[in-house]
Write an enzyme that holds these catalytic residues in place. Sequence first.
Site, PDB file in Angstrom:
ATOM      1  N   SER A 144       4.065   7.410  -3.930  1.00 28.87           N
ATOM      2  CA  SER A 144       4.098   8.856  -3.717  1.00 28.87           C
ATOM      3  C   SER A 144       4.958   9.142  -2.502  1.00 28.87           C
ATOM      4  O   SER A 144       5.029   8.329  -1.571  1.00 28.87           O
ATOM      5  CB  SER A 144       2.684   9.391  -3.472  1.00 28.87           C
ATOM      6  N   TYR A 157      -5.277   9.177   0.268  1.00 25.40           N
ATOM      7  CA  TYR A 157      -4.268   8.996  -0.771  1.00 25.40           C
ATOM      8  C   TYR A 157      -2.948   8.509  -0.170  1.00 25.40           C
ATOM      9  O   TYR A 157      -2.357   7.529  -0.637  1.00 25.40           O
ATOM     10  CB  TYR A 157      -4.055  10.322  -1.499  1.00 25.40           C
TER      11      TYR A 157
END
Length: 261
Positions: A144, A157
């Site tokens: 990401s 995350y």
Amino acid sequence: MELTGIESTVALVTGAAQGIGAAVAGVLAGAGARVAAVDRNPEALATVVTKLEAEGESARGYVVDVCDSEAVDALVQRVEQELGPIGILVNAAGVLHTGRVVELSDRQWSDTFSVNASGVFHMSRAVARRMIQHRHGSIVTVASNAAGVPRTEMAAYAASKAASAQFTRCLGLELSDYGIRCNIVSPGSTETPMLRAMLGDGADLRPVIDGTPAAYRVGIPLRKVAQPRDVAEAVAYLVSDQAGHVTMHDLYVDGGAALHV
């Protein structure tokens, strides 16, 4: 440009039941790969596999939790017995728990790392052991852009994705002697169930595109949220012959949102 080196190759894709993983499975199957679609959600996985089979593509579903090391080892052995040597691995399984650090629970933190970091380790290790024997293969981890850009309320995350990205680079260095390439694709905001769950169903995507100064978040210069296929096409390039001299690379697919150098 037609991508080569994918046709007839066994491609194992985790997180294949929805979102980016499902798109990757579809794009690779469309390029002629024999896809082993892996997920822990049997119903959603069956829907994806049935759709690919109906389109005339080669796909088989395998239910496993990537957090379970022994189950992953057994799965990889089974895939090679049933489909042949794995030539492509795409680590696309992921979970997202949002919240400010002072409010995150131990369970949310550990669950995030169990899937996003340990799951990548378990699957990559199991597949790499077999790729070494074949002296050929390509591994791509879907990370990401949050791995390189701090995000409020996304600490678990972001940290887990940073771990998986750096792990993949280290793996690429160790496997380079065997002709095995390891790369990363780092999406930004992408139209997936995960994004909708974070924002809420029916949420306006304009703040995502425009940016949120109060959250120290820039917008998306290309003025659009990515579609899962945008990310899947980047993955397909990295596992193809056309990226034959590319390894340990982190390809940002975020419309310029990270202002990544």
